[in-house]
Motif scaffolding. Structure first.
Motif, PDB file in Angstrom:
ATOM      1  N   VAL A 125       0.836  -1.199   0.000  1.00  0.00           N
ATOM      2  CA  VAL A 125       0.000   0.000   0.000  1.00  0.00           C
ATOM      3  C   VAL A 125       0.877   1.257   0.000  1.00  0.00           C
ATOM      4  CG1 VAL A 125      -1.632   1.367   1.377  1.00  0.00           C
ATOM      5  CG2 VAL A 125      -2.035  -1.085   1.019  1.00  0.00           C
ATOM      6  N   VAL A 126       1.832   1.285   0.907  1.00  0.00           N
ATOM      7  CA  VAL A 126       2.677   2.484   1.033  1.00  0.00           C
ATOM      8  C   VAL A 126       3.563   2.645  -0.196  1.00  0.00           C
ATOM      9  CG1 VAL A 126       4.518   3.561   2.382  1.00  0.00           C
ATOM     10  CG2 VAL A 126       2.586   2.480   3.534  1.00  0.00           C
ATOM     11  N   HIS A 127       4.127   1.545  -0.688  1.00  0.00           N
ATOM     12  CA  HIS A 127       5.013   1.677  -1.843  1.00  0.00           C
ATOM     13  C   HIS A 127       4.242   1.934  -3.139  1.00  0.00           C
ATOM     14  CE1 HIS A 127       8.521   1.297   0.468  1.00  0.00           C
ATOM     15  NE2 HIS A 127       8.454  -0.005   0.685  1.00  0.00           N
ATOM     16  N   ALA A 128       2.974   1.541  -3.205  1.00  0.00           N
ATOM     17  CA  ALA A 128       2.158   1.975  -4.347  1.00  0.00           C
ATOM     18  C   ALA A 128       2.057   3.495  -4.349  1.00  0.00           C
ATOM     19  CB  ALA A 128       0.769   1.335  -4.282  1.00  0.00           C
ATOM     20  N   TRP A 129       1.840   4.065  -3.162  1.00  0.00           N
ATOM     21  CA  TRP A 129       1.785   5.527  -3.050  1.00  0.00           C
ATOM     22  C   TRP A 129       3.135   6.133  -3.452  1.00  0.00           C
ATOM     23  CZ3 TRP A 129       4.321   9.232  -0.091  1.00  0.00           C
ATOM     24  CH2 TRP A 129       3.730  10.500  -0.042  1.00  0.00           C
ATOM     25  N   ASP A 130       4.237   5.515  -3.003  1.00  0.00           N
ATOM     26  CA  ASP A 130       5.568   6.017  -3.351  1.00  0.00           C
ATOM     27  C   ASP A 130       5.783   6.013  -4.866  1.00  0.00           C
ATOM     28  OD1 ASP A 130       6.384   6.347  -0.658  1.00  0.00           O
ATOM     29  OD2 ASP A 130       7.117   4.290  -0.530  1.00  0.00           O
ATOM     30  N   PHE A 131       5.478   4.871  -5.497  1.00  0.00           N
ATOM     31  CA  PHE A 131       5.612   4.804  -6.962  1.00  0.00           C
ATOM     32  C   PHE A 131       4.760   5.884  -7.635  1.00  0.00           C
ATOM     33  CE2 PHE A 131       6.766   0.073  -6.792  1.00  0.00           C
ATOM     34  CZ  PHE A 131       8.015   0.237  -7.345  1.00  0.00           C
ATOM     35  N   ALA A 132       3.516   6.000  -7.189  1.00  0.00           N
ATOM     36  CA  ALA A 132       2.594   6.947  -7.810  1.00  0.00           C
ATOM     37  C   ALA A 132       3.100   8.376  -7.673  1.00  0.00           C
ATOM     38  CB  ALA A 132       1.210   6.806  -7.188  1.00  0.00           C
ATOM     39  N   ARG A 133       3.589   8.728  -6.489  1.00  0.00           N
ATOM     40  CA  ARG A 133       4.111  10.089  -6.298  1.00  0.00           C
ATOM     41  C   ARG A 133       5.315  10.345  -7.182  1.00  0.00           C
ATOM     42  NH1 ARG A 133       1.546  14.220  -3.416  1.00  0.00           N
ATOM     43  NH2 ARG A 133      -0.396  13.174  -2.875  1.00  0.00           N
ATOM     44  N   ALA A 134       6.194   9.359  -7.276  1.00  0.00           N
ATOM     45  CA  ALA A 134       7.385   9.524  -8.109  1.00  0.00           C
ATOM     46  C   ALA A 134       7.021   9.694  -9.574  1.00  0.00           C
ATOM     47  CB  ALA A 134       8.306   8.317  -7.939  1.00  0.00           C
ATOM     48  N   LEU A 135       5.977   8.996 -10.004  1.00  0.00           N
ATOM     49  CA  LEU A 135       5.584   9.002 -11.419  1.00  0.00           C
ATOM     50  C   LEU A 135       4.555  10.074 -11.759  1.00  0.00           C
ATOM     51  CD1 LEU A 135       5.231   5.138 -11.740  1.00  0.00           C
ATOM     52  CD2 LEU A 135       7.109   6.531 -12.659  1.00  0.00           C
ATOM     53  N   GLY A 136       3.936  10.670 -10.718  1.00  0.00           N
ATOM     54  CA  GLY A 136       2.926  11.692 -10.948  1.00  0.00           C
ATOM     55  C   GLY A 136       1.608  11.131 -11.452  1.00  0.00           C
ATOM     56  N   ALA A 147      -8.267   2.061   4.149  1.00  0.00           N
ATOM     57  CA  ALA A 147      -8.908   1.963   5.468  1.00  0.00           C
ATOM     58  C   ALA A 147      -8.466   0.702   6.191  1.00  0.00           C
ATOM     59  CB  ALA A 147     -10.423   1.991   5.306  1.00  0.00           C
ATOM     60  N   ALA A 148      -8.293  -0.400   5.456  1.00  0.00           N
ATOM     61  CA  ALA A 148      -7.820  -1.638   6.075  1.00  0.00           C
ATOM     62  C   ALA A 148      -6.357  -1.519   6.507  1.00  0.00           C
ATOM     63  CB  ALA A 148      -7.986  -2.802   5.103  1.00  0.00           C
ATOM     64  N   ALA A 149      -5.585  -0.712   5.785  1.00  0.00           N
ATOM     65  CA  ALA A 149      -4.171  -0.531   6.123  1.00  0.00           C
ATOM     66  C   ALA A 149      -3.967   0.375   7.339  1.00  0.00           C
ATOM     67  CB  ALA A 149      -3.420   0.040   4.925  1.00  0.00           C
ATOM     68  N   LEU A 150      -4.933   1.261   7.600  1.00  0.00           N
ATOM     69  CA  LEU A 150      -4.771   2.238   8.689  1.00  0.00           C
ATOM     70  C   LEU A 150      -4.469   1.608  10.048  1.00  0.00           C
ATOM     71  CD1 LEU A 150      -7.255   5.240   8.360  1.00  0.00           C
ATOM     72  CD2 LEU A 150      -4.842   5.332   8.992  1.00  0.00           C
ATOM     73  N   PRO A 151      -5.261   0.646  10.527  1.00  0.00           N
ATOM     74  CA  PRO A 151      -4.950   0.079  11.841  1.00  0.00           C
ATOM     75  C   PRO A 151      -3.610  -0.648  11.877  1.00  0.00           C
ATOM     76  CG  PRO A 151      -6.787  -1.109  10.823  1.00  0.00           C
ATOM     77  CD  PRO A 151      -6.509   0.095   9.974  1.00  0.00           C
ATOM     78  N   LEU A 152      -3.188  -1.216  10.739  1.00  0.00           N
ATOM     79  CA  LEU A 152      -1.879  -1.870  10.688  1.00  0.00           C
ATOM     80  C   LEU A 152      -0.763  -0.836  10.773  1.00  0.00           C
ATOM     81  CD1 LEU A 152      -2.558  -4.525   7.895  1.00  0.00           C
ATOM     82  CD2 LEU A 152      -2.684  -4.813  10.371  1.00  0.00           C
ATOM     83  N   ALA A 153      -0.928   0.268  10.059  1.00  0.00           N
ATOM     84  CA  ALA A 153       0.073   1.334  10.123  1.00  0.00           C
ATOM     85  C   ALA A 153       0.170   1.910  11.530  1.00  0.00           C
ATOM     86  CB  ALA A 153      -0.271   2.433   9.118  1.00  0.00           C
ATOM     87  N   ALA A 154      -0.982   2.004  12.206  1.00  0.00           N
ATOM     88  CA  ALA A 154      -0.998   2.553  13.568  1.00  0.00           C
ATOM     89  C   ALA A 154      -0.283   1.646  14.561  1.00  0.00           C
ATOM     90  CB  ALA A 154      -2.436   2.788  14.008  1.00  0.00           C
ATOM     91  N   LEU A 182      -5.669   7.088   2.674  1.00  0.00           N
ATOM     92  CA  LEU A 182      -4.304   6.791   2.238  1.00  0.00           C
ATOM     93  C   LEU A 182      -3.327   7.844   2.742  1.00  0.00           C
ATOM     94  CD1 LEU A 182      -2.408   4.914   0.745  1.00  0.00           C
ATOM     95  CD2 LEU A 182      -3.014   6.090  -1.389  1.00  0.00           C
ATOM     96  N   ASP A 183      -3.723   9.108   2.745  1.00  0.00           N
ATOM     97  CA  ASP A 183      -2.879  10.163   3.318  1.00  0.00           C
ATOM     98  C   ASP A 183      -2.544   9.841   4.775  1.00  0.00           C
ATOM     99  OD1 ASP A 183      -2.969  11.708   0.992  1.00  0.00           O
ATOM    100  OD2 ASP A 183      -4.601  12.985   1.724  1.00  0.00           O
ATOM    101  N   ARG A 184      -3.548   9.363   5.525  1.00  0.00           N
ATOM    102  CA  ARG A 184      -3.323   9.069   6.937  1.00  0.00           C
ATOM    103  C   ARG A 184      -2.374   7.886   7.116  1.00  0.00           C
ATOM    104  NH1 ARG A 184      -8.856  10.186   7.142  1.00  0.00           N
ATOM    105  NH2 ARG A 184      -9.495   8.093   7.781  1.00  0.00           N
ATOM    106  N   VAL A 185      -2.487   6.891   6.231  1.00  0.00           N
ATOM    107  CA  VAL A 185      -1.574   5.740   6.293  1.00  0.00           C
ATOM    108  C   VAL A 185      -0.136   6.194   6.083  1.00  0.00           C
ATOM    109  CG1 VAL A 185      -0.863   3.605   5.137  1.00  0.00           C
ATOM    110  CG2 VAL A 185      -3.278   4.012   5.596  1.00  0.00           C
ATOM    111  N   VAL A 186       0.102   6.935   4.999  1.00  0.00           N
ATOM    112  CA  VAL A 186       1.485   7.311   4.693  1.00  0.00           C
ATOM    113  C   VAL A 186       2.032   8.278   5.735  1.00  0.00           C
ATOM    114  CG1 VAL A 186       1.232   6.785   2.240  1.00  0.00           C
ATOM    115  CG2 VAL A 186       0.913   9.149   3.019  1.00  0.00           C
TER     116      VAL A 186
END
Length: 197
Positions: A125-136, A147-154, A182-186
Motif C-alpha cells: 500500500v505504502v510503496h504503491a503511493w511512493d511509486f505513484a508520487r514519483a511518477l505523478g 482503510a484496512a491498512a490504517l490500523p496496521l500502520a498505527a 491513504l494520506d493518513r496511512v502514509v
C-alpha cells in the motif's frame, strides 16, 4: 477485518499496474523513500515479494537473501514474476496455519501468517503511493484498502528505536486537515502526503 490474503492480492495488483507504466527514463526519478530512486524501490519490492513468497512456505532464510539487487533490463517482467510468486504463495492451501520467518523484522520470527501477510500488505500500500508520487500518477489504492491498512500502520511503533534514518519508516507526521485514508496511512509511517519530486 476483510480477508488479509485478498487485501494483499489487491495491493500487489496496484503495484503491478504502476510498475507496468514505468519507462527506462523513469528509473532515476526520486521517490518519497529518502535516498531511493524508482529503480531502488523496484529492487526493494522485487526482493520483498520473493522473500515473503519463500517465508509463506515456512522456510527460513538468511538476511543476505533479502538484500535488493538492481533490476534487469526487463523490469516490468521481473516485477510481474515476483508479484505472481508472492500472490501464489499466499494463496496456497494451509498458508494461514504456517509460521513465517522474516529476518528483516524484529527478531526474525516466527510470525503468525496473518500478521506477516499484513506486513506485506502495508508495504505494498505504502510503496504503491511512493511509486505513484514519483511518477505523478494516481496510486490505484481504493479507499477500502487504505482503510484496512490504517490500523496496521498505527501498530508500527513510533519510537526513536524503531523509526528514523536507515530504518524502514521515519517518525509519523501530521496528515493535514483534508486527509484521505491513504494520506493518513502514509503520514503515520513518516511520509508527507504533500510530497512531490
Amino acid at each position: 477485518m476483510a480477508d488479509i490474503i485478498e487485501l494483499n492480492r489487491r495491493s500487489v495488483r496496484a503495484t503491478v499496474d504502476l510498475v507496468n507504466t514505468i519507462k527506462p527514463a523513469d528509473l532515476d526519478r526520486p521517490t518519497p523513500c529518502a535516498g531511493w530512486a524508482v529503480r531502488d524501490l523496484l529492487a526493494h519490492q522485487i526482493v520483498q515479494n520473493h522473500g515473503f513468497a519463500l517465508a509463506a512456505s515456512g522456510a527460513r532464510s538468511e538476511l543476505a537473501s533479502w538484500q535488493p539487487r538492481p533490476p534487469g533490463e526487463d523490469h516490468v517482467a521481473e516485477y510481474a514474476a515476483s508479484a505472481q510468486a508472492v500472490v501464489a504463495a499466499f494463496a496456497a492451501d494451509g498458508v494461514l496455519d504456517r509460521a513465517f520467518f522474516l529476518p528483516e523484522i524484529r527478531d526474525g520470527g516466527p510470525f503468525p501468517a496473518a500478521m506477516a501477510i499484513g506486513f506485506h500488505f502495508i508495504d505494498c500500500v505504502v510503496h504503491a503511493w511512493d511509486f505513484a508520487r514519483a511518477l505523478g500518477v494516481p496510486p490505484g489504492i481504493d479507499d477500502d484498502l487504505a482503510a484496512a491498512a490504517l490500523p496496521l500502520a498505527a501498530q508500527v511503533p513510533d519510537t526513536p528505536e524503531s523509526r528514523g534514518s536507515g530504518k524502514a519508516f521515519l517518525p509519523g507526521v501530521e496528515p493535514g486537515g483534508a486527509a484521505t485514508p491513504l494520506d493518513r496511512v502514509v503520514a503515520l509511517l513518516g511520509r508527507s502526503p504533500s510530497w512531490t519530486p
